[in-house]
Each structure stands twice: as structure tokens, then as C-alpha cells.
Scaffold this motif. Sequence first.
Motif, PDB file in Angstrom:
ATOM      1  N   ALA A 198      -3.185   0.205   1.971  1.00  0.00           N
ATOM      2  CA  ALA A 198      -4.495   0.844   1.870  1.00  0.00           C
ATOM      3  C   ALA A 198      -4.522   1.840   0.713  1.00  0.00           C
ATOM      4  O   ALA A 198      -5.519   1.946  -0.014  1.00  0.00           O
ATOM      5  N   LEU A 199      -3.435   2.556   0.523  1.00  0.00           N
ATOM      6  CA  LEU A 199      -3.353   3.516  -0.576  1.00  0.00           C
ATOM      7  C   LEU A 199      -3.417   2.801  -1.931  1.00  0.00           C
ATOM      8  O   LEU A 199      -4.139   3.233  -2.827  1.00  0.00           O
ATOM      9  N   LEU A 200      -2.692   1.709  -2.057  1.00  0.00           N
ATOM     10  CA  LEU A 200      -2.708   0.945  -3.309  1.00  0.00           C
ATOM     11  C   LEU A 200      -4.078   0.330  -3.587  1.00  0.00           C
ATOM     12  O   LEU A 200      -4.538   0.324  -4.730  1.00  0.00           O
ATOM     13  N   VAL A 201      -4.729  -0.180  -2.552  1.00  0.00           N
ATOM     14  CA  VAL A 201      -6.067  -0.743  -2.729  1.00  0.00           C
ATOM     15  C   VAL A 201      -7.041   0.354  -3.152  1.00  0.00           C
ATOM     16  O   VAL A 201      -7.869   0.166  -4.052  1.00  0.00           O
ATOM     17  N   GLY A 202      -6.949   1.517  -2.544  1.00  0.00           N
ATOM     18  CA  GLY A 202      -7.825   2.636  -2.902  1.00  0.00           C
ATOM     19  C   GLY A 202      -7.608   3.106  -4.333  1.00  0.00           C
ATOM     20  O   GLY A 202      -8.565   3.391  -5.057  1.00  0.00           O
ATOM     21  N   VAL A 203      -6.366   3.166  -4.753  1.00  0.00           N
ATOM     22  CA  VAL A 203      -6.062   3.570  -6.130  1.00  0.00           C
ATOM     23  C   VAL A 203      -6.600   2.535  -7.109  1.00  0.00           C
ATOM     24  O   VAL A 203      -7.176   2.880  -8.144  1.00  0.00           O
TER      25      VAL A 203
END
Length: 60
Positions: free
Chosen positions: A7-12
Motif C-alpha cells: 500500500a505504501l509503494l502504491v501510494g508513493v
Amino acid sequence: MFKFIFALLVGVAIGYGYGWTDAQKHVKNVAERVVERIGGETRERMGNDVDTRYQAGDSR
């Protein structure tokens, strides 16, 4: 833990893509445009220049 990292990578990735396209469209960054939009109308009334205030005879 994997879901959080994913989720963090997708958000970034989404934020980077949005920022890139926004930077291509506008000269000023997002923060400068938001400050101008929010404080643009009342900026003159909210000044804290003491010399100008007392020269104008304002005793607030």
C-alpha cells in the motif's frame, strides 16, 4: 506487513505520478498555489508591519 509495504509503494507511485503531471502543467508548486488561494484575499488585512500600522493612525 506485506500489505502495508505494498500500500505504501502504491501510494508513493500514485503521488509521484500526480506530482510529475502537476509540475509539467504549473510553474509554481502545489504549496505555493494553496497559500495564494487561501491567504490571497485577506493577506493585506493580516499584516504585522508595526510601522505602517502606526503611521496610518490605526490603534488596534
